[in-house]
Design a protein around this motif. Structure first.
Motif, PDB file in Angstrom:
ATOM      1  N   THR A   1       0.828  -1.204   0.000  1.00 51.99           N
ATOM      2  CA  THR A   1       0.000   0.000   0.000  1.00 51.99           C
ATOM      3  C   THR A   1       0.864   1.256   0.000  1.00 51.99           C
ATOM      4  OG1 THR A   1      -1.781  -1.139   1.175  1.00 51.99           O
ATOM      5  CG2 THR A   1      -1.785   1.270   1.261  1.00 51.99           C
ATOM      6  N   ALA A   2       1.932   1.251   0.793  1.00 46.17           N
ATOM      7  CA  ALA A   2       2.838   2.398   0.833  1.00 46.17           C
ATOM      8  C   ALA A   2       3.495   2.611  -0.525  1.00 46.17           C
ATOM      9  CB  ALA A   2       3.896   2.199   1.910  1.00 46.17           C
ATOM     10  N   PHE A   3       3.913   1.509  -1.167  1.00 41.72           N
ATOM     11  CA  PHE A   3       4.515   1.632  -2.501  1.00 41.72           C
ATOM     12  C   PHE A   3       3.517   2.202  -3.501  1.00 41.72           C
ATOM     13  CE2 PHE A   3       4.657  -0.293  -6.720  1.00 41.72           C
ATOM     14  CZ  PHE A   3       5.789   0.342  -7.222  1.00 41.72           C
ATOM     15  N   ARG A   4       2.306   1.690  -3.492  1.00 47.36           N
ATOM     16  CA  ARG A   4       1.306   2.172  -4.441  1.00 47.36           C
ATOM     17  C   ARG A   4       1.015   3.652  -4.217  1.00 47.36           C
ATOM     18  NH1 ARG A   4      -3.645  -1.943  -4.265  1.00 47.36           N
ATOM     19  NH2 ARG A   4      -4.416  -0.485  -5.858  1.00 47.36           N
ATOM     20  N   THR A   5       1.047   4.079  -2.971  1.00 50.68           N
ATOM     21  CA  THR A   5       0.833   5.496  -2.678  1.00 50.68           C
ATOM     22  C   THR A   5       1.940   6.343  -3.277  1.00 50.68           C
ATOM     23  OG1 THR A   5      -0.321   4.979  -0.613  1.00 50.68           O
ATOM     24  CG2 THR A   5       0.570   7.205  -0.841  1.00 50.68           C
ATOM     25  N   PHE A   6       3.190   5.935  -3.046  1.00 45.98           N
ATOM     26  CA  PHE A   6       4.308   6.707  -3.591  1.00 45.98           C
ATOM     27  C   PHE A   6       4.278   6.695  -5.121  1.00 45.98           C
ATOM     28  CE2 PHE A   6       8.756   7.196  -4.986  1.00 45.98           C
ATOM     29  CZ  PHE A   6       8.992   8.468  -4.470  1.00 45.98           C
ATOM     30  N   PHE A   7       4.023   5.535  -5.703  1.00 46.27           N
ATOM     31  CA  PHE A   7       3.939   5.422  -7.160  1.00 46.27           C
ATOM     32  C   PHE A   7       2.875   6.376  -7.700  1.00 46.27           C
ATOM     33  CE2 PHE A   7       2.720   3.594 -11.203  1.00 46.27           C
ATOM     34  CZ  PHE A   7       3.913   3.111 -11.727  1.00 46.27           C
ATOM     35  N   GLY A   8       1.734   6.403  -7.056  1.00 48.69           N
ATOM     36  CA  GLY A   8       0.651   7.282  -7.499  1.00 48.69           C
ATOM     37  C   GLY A   8       0.995   8.750  -7.345  1.00 48.69           C
ATOM     38  N   LEU A   9       1.701   9.103  -6.260  1.00 49.54           N
ATOM     39  CA  LEU A   9       2.092  10.496  -6.056  1.00 49.54           C
ATOM     40  C   LEU A   9       3.081  10.952  -7.118  1.00 49.54           C
ATOM     41  CD1 LEU A   9       2.521  10.511  -2.170  1.00 49.54           C
ATOM     42  CD2 LEU A   9       0.740  11.700  -3.471  1.00 49.54           C
ATOM     43  N   VAL A  10       3.941  10.040  -7.553  1.00 54.42           N
ATOM     44  CA  VAL A  10       4.917  10.382  -8.591  1.00 54.42           C
ATOM     45  C   VAL A  10       4.255  10.471  -9.959  1.00 54.42           C
ATOM     46  CG1 VAL A  10       6.970   9.590  -9.836  1.00 54.42           C
ATOM     47  CG2 VAL A  10       6.883   9.393  -7.347  1.00 54.42           C
ATOM     48  N   VAL A  11       3.518   9.439 -10.326  1.00 54.03           N
ATOM     49  CA  VAL A  11       2.989   9.323 -11.692  1.00 54.03           C
ATOM     50  C   VAL A  11       1.726  10.152 -11.896  1.00 54.03           C
ATOM     51  CG1 VAL A  11       2.108   7.704 -13.415  1.00 54.03           C
ATOM     52  CG2 VAL A  11       4.014   7.042 -11.941  1.00 54.03           C
ATOM     53  N   ARG A  12       0.872  10.216 -10.885  1.00 58.07           N
ATOM     54  CA  ARG A  12      -0.410  10.942 -10.959  1.00 58.07           C
ATOM     55  C   ARG A  12      -1.150  10.547 -12.243  1.00 58.07           C
ATOM     56  NH1 ARG A  12       1.205  16.884 -10.786  1.00 58.07           N
ATOM     57  NH2 ARG A  12       2.964  16.061 -11.973  1.00 58.07           N
ATOM     58  N   ASP A  13      -1.553  11.529 -13.051  1.00 56.84           N
ATOM     59  CA  ASP A  13      -2.262  11.213 -14.291  1.00 56.84           C
ATOM     60  C   ASP A  13      -1.347  11.333 -15.507  1.00 56.84           C
ATOM     61  OD1 ASP A  13      -1.915  13.958 -14.326  1.00 56.84           O
ATOM     62  OD2 ASP A  13      -3.935  14.408 -15.042  1.00 56.84           O
ATOM     63  N   VAL A  14      -0.039  11.442 -15.263  1.00 53.94           N
ATOM     64  CA  VAL A  14       0.907  11.685 -16.349  1.00 53.94           C
ATOM     65  C   VAL A  14       0.880  10.563 -17.383  1.00 53.94           C
ATOM     66  CG1 VAL A  14       3.356  11.859 -16.935  1.00 53.94           C
ATOM     67  CG2 VAL A  14       2.435  13.169 -15.027  1.00 53.94           C
ATOM     68  N   GLN A  15       0.953   9.305 -16.908  1.00 49.15           N
ATOM     69  CA  GLN A  15       1.045   8.189 -17.847  1.00 49.15           C
ATOM     70  C   GLN A  15      -0.190   8.081 -18.729  1.00 49.15           C
ATOM     71  OE1 GLN A  15       1.502   4.242 -16.115  1.00 49.15           O
ATOM     72  NE2 GLN A  15       2.867   3.673 -17.781  1.00 49.15           N
TER      73      GLN A  15
ATOM     74  N   ARG B   1      10.270  15.759  -6.200  1.00 48.54           N
ATOM     75  CA  ARG B   1      10.432  16.348  -4.870  1.00 48.54           C
ATOM     76  C   ARG B   1       9.080  16.503  -4.180  1.00 48.54           C
ATOM     77  NH1 ARG B   1      12.101  20.958  -6.337  1.00 48.54           N
ATOM     78  NH2 ARG B   1      14.168  20.129  -6.849  1.00 48.54           N
ATOM     79  N   ARG B   2       8.082  16.966  -4.935  1.00 47.04           N
ATOM     80  CA  ARG B   2       6.738  17.116  -4.375  1.00 47.04           C
ATOM     81  C   ARG B   2       6.188  15.778  -3.927  1.00 47.04           C
ATOM     82  NH1 ARG B   2       3.050  15.143  -6.483  1.00 47.04           N
ATOM     83  NH2 ARG B   2       4.059  15.109  -8.518  1.00 47.04           N
ATOM     84  N   ALA B   3       6.397  14.728  -4.740  1.00 45.60           N
ATOM     85  CA  ALA B   3       5.902  13.397  -4.376  1.00 45.60           C
ATOM     86  C   ALA B   3       6.559  12.910  -3.093  1.00 45.60           C
ATOM     87  CB  ALA B   3       6.172  12.413  -5.509  1.00 45.60           C
ATOM     88  N   ARG B   4       7.856  13.139  -2.961  1.00 46.14           N
ATOM     89  CA  ARG B   4       8.561  12.717  -1.742  1.00 46.14           C
ATOM     90  C   ARG B   4       8.040  13.472  -0.528  1.00 46.14           C
ATOM     91  NH1 ARG B   4      11.531  16.027   1.426  1.00 46.14           N
ATOM     92  NH2 ARG B   4      12.716  16.787  -0.368  1.00 46.14           N
ATOM     93  N   GLU B   5       7.827  14.779  -0.672  1.00 49.63           N
ATOM     94  CA  GLU B   5       7.321  15.571   0.453  1.00 49.63           C
ATOM     95  C   GLU B   5       5.935  15.108   0.867  1.00 49.63           C
ATOM     96  OE1 GLU B   5       7.536  19.473  -1.185  1.00 49.63           O
ATOM     97  OE2 GLU B   5       9.668  19.750  -0.702  1.00 49.63           O
ATOM     98  N   GLN B   6       5.074  14.840  -0.116  1.00 49.52           N
ATOM     99  CA  GLN B   6       3.721  14.380   0.197  1.00 49.52           C
ATOM    100  C   GLN B   6       3.746  12.993   0.828  1.00 49.52           C
ATOM    101  OE1 GLN B   6       1.820  14.785  -3.630  1.00 49.52           O
ATOM    102  NE2 GLN B   6       1.221  16.899  -3.267  1.00 49.52           N
ATOM    103  N   PHE B   7       4.651  12.131   0.350  1.00 55.23           N
ATOM    104  CA  PHE B   7       4.752  10.797   0.913  1.00 55.23           C
ATOM    105  C   PHE B   7       5.199  10.854   2.369  1.00 55.23           C
ATOM    106  CE2 PHE B   7       7.034   6.792   1.711  1.00 55.23           C
ATOM    107  CZ  PHE B   7       6.032   5.877   1.383  1.00 55.23           C
ATOM    108  N   PHE B   8       6.174  11.699   2.674  1.00 54.32           N
ATOM    109  CA  PHE B   8       6.633  11.834   4.054  1.00 54.32           C
ATOM    110  C   PHE B   8       5.537  12.458   4.931  1.00 54.32           C
ATOM    111  CE2 PHE B   8      10.842  10.769   2.701  1.00 54.32           C
ATOM    112  CZ  PHE B   8      11.520  10.372   3.847  1.00 54.32           C
ATOM    113  N   ALA B   9       4.733  13.331   4.354  1.00 52.98           N
ATOM    114  CA  ALA B   9       3.619  13.900   5.120  1.00 52.98           C
ATOM    115  C   ALA B   9       2.614  12.816   5.499  1.00 52.98           C
ATOM    116  CB  ALA B   9       2.934  15.001   4.316  1.00 52.98           C
ATOM    117  N   LEU B  10       2.450  11.824   4.635  1.00 52.91           N
ATOM    118  CA  LEU B  10       1.502  10.750   4.892  1.00 52.91           C
ATOM    119  C   LEU B  10       2.092   9.646   5.784  1.00 52.91           C
ATOM    120  CD1 LEU B  10       0.018  10.310   1.304  1.00 52.91           C
ATOM    121  CD2 LEU B  10      -1.228  11.118   3.321  1.00 52.91           C
ATOM    122  N   TYR B  11       3.357   9.318   5.541  1.00 51.45           N
ATOM    123  CA  TYR B  11       3.933   8.136   6.194  1.00 51.45           C
ATOM    124  C   TYR B  11       5.142   8.433   7.072  1.00 51.45           C
ATOM    125  CZ  TYR B  11       1.017   5.288   3.120  1.00 51.45           C
ATOM    126  OH  TYR B  11      -0.052   4.700   2.480  1.00 51.45           O
ATOM    127  N   GLY B  12       5.568   9.687   7.160  1.00 48.57           N
ATOM    128  CA  GLY B  12       6.707  10.000   8.005  1.00 48.57           C
ATOM    129  C   GLY B  12       6.413   9.705   9.465  1.00 48.57           C
TER     130      GLY B  12
END
Length: 209
Positions: free
Chosen positions: A162-176, A197-208
């Motif tokens: 679940t954590a991986f899918r969250t990070f993947f989604g934050l990075v890719v969003r609707d780009v693909q 960088r934004r994806a990493r910051e959002q991921f740490f906000a969720l799972y830090g």
């Protein structure tokens, strides 16, 4: 399907083998379903016997080709004993930049479009090959890093998938999906770095932780 005898990765291949896989990627982009051992041998100026020795058969060549493209998304090594929030952030941002850069390239867009057209069709294996050696391979590459972050007390989550899918989604969003549908997005290096960088910051906000 006869599996490839090569271990696919930048450091495991000769210059000649990399050139052959690049030729196969080029043929997939140019001709889609027209990829054959004969066509790759002709474009790469090598013998079919060499291709069969390295890859086994056409599906083996397809698998190696997709693995070669996916290998461009590299994971920054982390030391579990000395892992810090900074080194974890660097690793996640690097993964995010590589992932976006690869997905946004013409080769990946063409490859994914072709894979989608194969999905669910009998005797057409590219969809399954791309799924196994693309999306699933990304998970196998990143999840150990996420687990190391959790073990170091830097991340807090119950389920690594679940954590991986969250990070993947934050990075890719609707780009693909936008690229697959023909949207001409401007994704230069600066934009990709900012998105990672934004994806990493959002991921740490969720799972830090």
């Amino acid at each position: 399907m006869t599996p490839p005898t090569l271990t696919i990765g930048e450091d495991n291949l000769t210059e000649r083998q990399r050139a052959v896989l690049d030729a196969a990627l080029g043929l997939l982009v140019d001709g889609g379903d027209g990829l054959t051992m004969t066509g790759v041998a002709r474009r790469a100026s090598c013998s079919k016997e060499t291709l069969y020795k390295w890859f086994g058969d056409r599906d083996g060549l397809l698998t190696a080709t997709v693995q070669w493209q996916a290998a461009k998304v590299r994971m920054v090594p982390v030391d579990r004993e000395t892992l810090t929030a900074k080194s974890l952030a660097i690793a996640l941002e690097k993964f995010g930049r590589d992932l976006l850069s690869v997905l946004a390239g013409d080769i990946s867009v063409a490859l994914n479009r072709l894979a989608v057209s194969h999905a669910g069709q009998e005797k057409r294996n590219l969809g399954a090959i791309v799924l196994e050696n693309g999306r699933y391979a990304m998970g196998r590459r990143l999840k150990p890093v996420l687990q190391a972050g959790r073990d170091a007390g830097l991340l807090s989550f119950e389920d690594c998938e679940t954590a991986f899918r969250t990070f993947f989604g934050l990075v890719v969003r609707d780009v693909q999906i936008r690229l697959l549908l023909g949207d001409r997005m401007e994704l230069d290096e600066q934009t990709i770095a900012a998105d990672a960088r934004r994806a990493r910051e959002q991921f740490f906000a969720l799972y830090g932780a």
